[in-house]
Design an enzyme around this catalytic site. Sequence first.
Site, PDB file in Angstrom:
ATOM      1  N   ASN A 148       1.642   6.019 -10.699  1.00 14.22           N
ATOM      2  CA  ASN A 148       0.268   5.875 -11.144  1.00 14.22           C
ATOM      3  C   ASN A 148      -0.837   5.524 -10.384  1.00 14.22           C
ATOM      4  OD1 ASN A 148      -1.598   5.058 -13.410  1.00 14.22           O
ATOM      5  ND2 ASN A 148      -1.501   3.384 -12.285  1.00 14.22           N
ATOM      6  N   TYR A 169     -10.774  15.691  -6.345  1.00  9.20           N
ATOM      7  CA  TYR A 169      -9.877  14.848  -7.377  1.00  9.20           C
ATOM      8  C   TYR A 169      -8.920  16.185  -8.096  1.00  9.20           C
ATOM      9  CZ  TYR A 169      -8.387  12.015 -11.282  1.00  9.20           C
ATOM     10  OH  TYR A 169      -7.779  11.254 -12.193  1.00  9.20           O
ATOM     11  N   LYS A 214      -4.849  16.376  -8.096  1.00  9.12           N
ATOM     12  CA  LYS A 214      -4.013  16.526  -9.699  1.00  9.12           C
ATOM     13  C   LYS A 214      -3.369  17.850  -9.927  1.00  9.12           C
ATOM     14  CE  LYS A 214      -4.827  12.201 -10.539  1.00  9.12           C
ATOM     15  NZ  LYS A 214      -3.645  11.249 -10.398  1.00  9.12           N
ATOM     16  N   ASP A 250       0.998  -1.330  -0.037  1.00  7.00           N
ATOM     17  CA  ASP A 250      -0.161   0.042  -0.022  1.00  7.00           C
ATOM     18  C   ASP A 250       0.886   1.321  -0.087  1.00  7.00           C
ATOM     19  OD1 ASP A 250      -1.658   2.109   0.652  1.00  7.00           O
ATOM     20  OD2 ASP A 250      -2.741   1.245   2.226  1.00  7.00           O
ATOM     21  N   ALA A 304      -8.070  18.876  -7.044  1.00  5.38           N
ATOM     22  CA  ALA A 304      -7.248  19.578  -6.258  1.00  5.38           C
ATOM     23  C   ALA A 304      -5.941  18.576  -6.166  1.00  5.38           C
ATOM     24  CB  ALA A 304      -7.696  19.728  -4.991  1.00  5.38           C
TER      25      ALA A 304
END
Length: 263
Positions: free
Chosen positions: A83, A147, A151, A59, A149
Site C-alpha cells: 500500500n 504517478y 500505477k 523503509d 506511470a
Amino acid sequence: MTQAPTALITGAGAGIGRALAIEAVRRGYDPILVGRTEGTLLETRGLFPGTDARIVVADVTTPEGRRDIVEAAGSRLDVLVNNAGTLDVGHLRNMKDEALERMAATNLVAPIALTRDLLPALGAARGRVVNIGSVFGDIAYPFFAAYSATKFGLRGFSDALRRELSGSGIGVTYIAPRATRTAAEAEFAALVEPLAMTLDNAERVASEAWRAIEAGRRESFPRGKERIFVTLQRLFPSLIDRSVGAQARDARTLSALEPVSKT
C-alpha cells in the site's frame, strides 16, 4: 487453538493503510504494520488494543528495510498488502528528478522487490499479494503523468505475477481506488473541482478492498463513473483522450494548477 491469519500492510501509519489495518483486524487478521514513522504506527496500533498487532519501522525502498520486514513476517504470511505510496502533481516539465525517482522507487520498485522477498512466506501459507494501485493506473491523467506511470506499472506487475504464480496457490489482487480523502489530498486538492474528481473516504476504500481480497478477485474498481471510464479506456481510448484532454486544456484547470505546479 487456530492461529489467526496474518496481514502485512505497508504504509500503515495513516490514510488508506491505517483503514486497511482496522478492517483487517475487524475481519480477524493479526496485522503487521509497516511504515517509516514509529509514532504514526503506534497510533494505528492503538486503535485496536488487545490484538497481536506488530509494528515494523522500515523503509520499503531500501534493502535493509525490506530485510527487517521479511524477518518480521516470519515463515508464513497470509496476505501482503503493498500500500505504501507517494504522489507529486504538476506539469511534467516542472518535475524534479527527486520527485520522479521517489515515486518510481516507492510506488513500483518497492512493491515488486518486497513481494519477491516474501514469496517463500506467502507460498507456505498459500497466501495472497494485494497491490494498491489507482484508477489512474488505467486512466492516465494529465498532471499526474509520473504517478500514473507507476500505477500502470503496478497493474502490469500484478497481471504478470498472477500468471507467473498460477498453480502455486498464491493469489494476486489489484485494487484500484479513485482519489481518496487522505493527507495526500493536499497535493491535488486544487484540481478536484476542475477535473471533476470524485473522492472516497479511506474507510470505504478499505472495506471494498478487503471484500475483493477475501473473495479472491483478480482486481477491484470503485463503483460509479470511473468503472465505466476504465472500460471505455480499454476499448476506446481515443474517447478518453478527447474528454480528459479537454479538461487539461480548460482555463480553470490551468489556473487551479498554478499553486501546486512544481517550479
